[in-house]
Design a protein around this motif. Structure first.
Motif, PDB file in Angstrom:
ATOM      1  N   SER A 161      -2.832 -12.795  -5.515  1.00 25.84           N
ATOM      2  CA  SER A 161      -3.638 -12.988  -4.313  1.00 25.84           C
ATOM      3  C   SER A 161      -4.817 -12.025  -4.451  1.00 25.84           C
ATOM      4  O   SER A 161      -4.699 -10.839  -4.137  1.00 25.84           O
ATOM      5  CB  SER A 161      -2.855 -12.700  -3.029  1.00 25.84           C
ATOM      6  OG  SER A 161      -3.745 -12.742  -1.921  1.00 25.84           O
ATOM      7  N   ALA A 162      -5.935 -12.550  -4.969  1.00 28.34           N
ATOM      8  CA  ALA A 162      -7.100 -11.701  -5.207  1.00 28.34           C
ATOM      9  C   ALA A 162      -7.590 -11.065  -3.921  1.00 28.34           C
ATOM     10  O   ALA A 162      -8.028  -9.912  -3.902  1.00 28.34           O
ATOM     11  CB  ALA A 162      -8.212 -12.515  -5.853  1.00 28.34           C
ATOM     12  N   GLU A 163      -7.506 -11.807  -2.816  1.00 30.11           N
ATOM     13  CA  GLU A 163      -7.992 -11.304  -1.538  1.00 30.11           C
ATOM     14  C   GLU A 163      -7.180 -10.128  -1.037  1.00 30.11           C
ATOM     15  O   GLU A 163      -7.706  -9.198  -0.430  1.00 30.11           O
ATOM     16  CB  GLU A 163      -7.989 -12.426  -0.506  1.00 30.11           C
ATOM     17  CG  GLU A 163      -8.631 -12.038   0.822  1.00 30.11           C
ATOM     18  CD  GLU A 163      -8.751 -13.205   1.771  1.00 30.11           C
ATOM     19  OE1 GLU A 163      -9.217 -12.973   2.905  1.00 30.11           O
ATOM     20  OE2 GLU A 163      -8.391 -14.322   1.397  1.00 30.11           O
ATOM     21  N   HIS A 164      -5.878 -10.137  -1.307  1.00 29.47           N
ATOM     22  CA  HIS A 164      -4.993  -9.084  -0.796  1.00 29.47           C
ATOM     23  C   HIS A 164      -4.547  -8.103  -1.875  1.00 29.47           C
ATOM     24  O   HIS A 164      -3.755  -7.204  -1.604  1.00 29.47           O
ATOM     25  CB  HIS A 164      -3.755  -9.713  -0.142  1.00 29.47           C
ATOM     26  CG  HIS A 164      -4.067 -10.537   1.064  1.00 29.47           C
ATOM     27  ND1 HIS A 164      -4.413 -11.870   0.984  1.00 29.47           N
ATOM     28  CD2 HIS A 164      -4.114 -10.208   2.371  1.00 29.47           C
ATOM     29  CE1 HIS A 164      -4.642 -12.335   2.195  1.00 29.47           C
ATOM     30  NE2 HIS A 164      -4.470 -11.351   3.065  1.00 29.47           N
ATOM     31  N   GLY A 165      -5.008  -8.279  -3.117  1.00 29.54           N
ATOM     32  CA  GLY A 165      -4.654  -7.348  -4.180  1.00 29.54           C
ATOM     33  C   GLY A 165      -3.234  -7.485  -4.679  1.00 29.54           C
ATOM     34  O   GLY A 165      -2.684  -6.549  -5.260  1.00 29.54           O
ATOM     35  N   ILE A 166      -2.634  -8.646  -4.480  1.00 39.83           N
ATOM     36  CA  ILE A 166      -1.254  -8.887  -4.917  1.00 39.83           C
ATOM     37  C   ILE A 166      -1.264  -9.395  -6.362  1.00 39.83           C
ATOM     38  O   ILE A 166      -2.089 -10.226  -6.735  1.00 39.83           O
ATOM     39  CB  ILE A 166      -0.566  -9.923  -3.999  1.00 39.83           C
ATOM     40  CG1 ILE A 166      -0.468  -9.381  -2.574  1.00 39.83           C
ATOM     41  CG2 ILE A 166       0.813 -10.306  -4.528  1.00 39.83           C
ATOM     42  CD1 ILE A 166       0.005 -10.407  -1.557  1.00 39.83           C
TER      43      ILE A 166
END
Length: 473
Positions: free
Chosen positions: A145-150
């Motif tokens: 999850s690029a948006e959440h850094g996962i």
């Protein structure tokens, strides 16, 4: 340093991941598909590993000369420069026929490929996509999850076999110009003609040049002519470039970092959200540049918007070079040259002798002359003048034209020193600084420009109250 190209169809989150690894918002991000059109690169870190990342345009199956076709060609060019490709798919949308098509294409390329399933912050919603991902034949997918850094740790482990052997850390790039802070410490140097300022930052090897202007004046074509290849996507359509495209290049043994920017229209005409983000990106490129090339269309020369851009560049303290493009298509050349020179003299009177080069980016005309002028202008932007010479000059200037009297008493010019380059910045101490008219400040600045040969670049003059105990009361 490992070079990683992030590829995939439009709107799967490539630019979001690019920004996260780069550690700053370099690429424009929005829900609208197809925002990124050219590939752009930056250095960043994935935990302890420095990494060179390349953000590419969304892959489209097009071969007809359209924008989509040119975007695909740009992505293929970026892939040639990478060590590893990260093929991203949208976990929420699942595997599409386009994903399958490009997965087959990637398997034929001579480059290691890692599969990333993005937008996986809601696990149950992407289970089907994870199951289908194995069918692409690219190995076990990395859940992201690029948006959440996962998933960055999993990506790190997937890249680990490809990291080069440890080497000495590269120098960290930063803005060499800094911000001048007026403080009482400045007054400690007053009267000391032995004072010479020393730069407090190391010399940056690559000369940073931003290429700016209105849409469709030939900025991307000019960049391609400089580097000798199709680095930036071009075409007859206005507004093709959206992200600022950065290119490392060497000319006459000098390293350059060229930045092609999106076209900047009048503020009142910029209503689209994507265009607003592109203009902000162009503004940032100007702020971080050392020299700015303002590209004009020789057939529609020096409109109000051109002057607004030029004034912004000068207000930022950047060195400015004007490139009049498409000059091969101009008929009345001598007449237009005179009109342009007159207009610049009237409208940008605060800077004299701004260099103007007439080019044809399409035919490669005067590209070397333009770059030689950029290097000469950069030298002017770094001009230093010794304190002793400045103060002998100041006494001559005062004897020739003293500052206006205040209540019948003189407003003595006490001392001057240069405290900064990039742009050349001087501090003048006198008895009553608040009483100095703008016309007299221009007299001093114009004298500095003419007598010390500092043409075509901004000069800043700070005025301070003299601490001299014998100053007039």
């Amino acid at each position: 340093m490992l070079k990683l190209a992030i590829i995939g169809r439009p709107n799967v989150g490539k630019s979001t991941l690019f920004n996260r690894i780069a550690g700053k918002k370099l690429a424009i991000v929005d829900d609208t598909p197809g925002i990124t059109r050219d590939w752009r690169d930056s250095e960043g870190f994935l935990y302890d590993q420095p990494i060179h990342i390349i953000d590419t345009a969304g892959l489209e199956e097009a071969f007809d000369g359209s924008i989509e076709s040119r975007m695909r060609e740009q992505t293929e060019e970026a892939l040639k420069r990478a060590d590893v490709a990260l093929f991203m798919i949208d976990g929420r949308a699942g595997i599409t026929p386009l994903d399958q098509h490009f997965a087959r294409w990637l398997r034929k390329q001579d480059i290691p490929v890692i599969l990333g399933v993005n937008k996986s912050e809601h696990g149950p919603a992407v289970q089907n996509a994870l199951g289908e991902a194995f069918s692409l034949g690219l190995g076990e997918p990395v859940i992201l999850s690029a948006e959440h850094g996962i998933g960055l740790e999993e990506l790190y482990h997937a890249l680990e076999p490809h990291f080069p052997a440890p080497e000495k850390p590269a120098a960290i790039a930063f803005d060499v110009d800094g911000t001048l802070e007026e403080s009482e410490a400045l007054d400690e140097i007053e009267g000391n003609e032995e004072f010479e300022f020393v730069e407090t930052v190391p010399e940056v090897t690559a000369l940073k040049v931003a290429i700016v202007g209105r849409p469709n004046v030939g900025k991307s074509t000019l960049l391609n002519a400089m580097v000798g290849g199709p680095r930036s996507m071009t075409g007859p359509e206005a507004g093709i470039t959206r992200d600022a495209v950065s290119v490392e290049w060497t000319y006459k043994d000098r390293e350059f970092r060229l930045v092609d920017t999106a076209g900047m229209r009048r503020k009142s005409k910029v209503v689209d959200k994507i265009e607003k983000l592109s203009v902000e990106d162009s503004m940032r490129a100007i702020r971080l540049a050392q020299v700015v090339i303002l590209v004009l269309d020789g057939n529609i020369m020096l409109e109000k918007q051109d002057l607004i851009i030029a004034e912004h560049v000068l207000n930022e303290g950047r060195a400015l070079v004007i490139a009049v493009n498409k000059w091969d298509m101009v008929d009345e050349k001598l007449e237009l040259q005179q009109q342009l020179a007159d207009r610049i003299t009237r409208s940008l009177s605060q800077i004299r002798d701004i260099p103007i080069i007439h080019t044809s980016a399409l035919n490669g005309r005067n590209i070397n002359l333009l770059m030689d002028t950029v290097m000469d202008t950069f030298k002017m932007w770094n001009k230093r003048v010794s304190t002793g010479k400045l103060n002998r000059w100041l006494r001559m200037m005062e004897s020739r034209n003293p500052a206006p009297l205040i209540g019948g008493r003189s407003n003595r010019l006490r001392y001057i020193a240069q405290i900064k380059t990039r742009p050349p910045t001087f501090v003048l101490w006198l008895s009553r600084p608040k009483e100095v008219p703008d016309s007299y400040k221009r007299y001093i600045i114009n004298g500095l420009r003419e007598d010390f040969e500092i043409p075509g670049v901004p000069i800043r003059l700070l005025i301070r109250t003299s601490k001299n105990p014998y100053s007039d009361k």
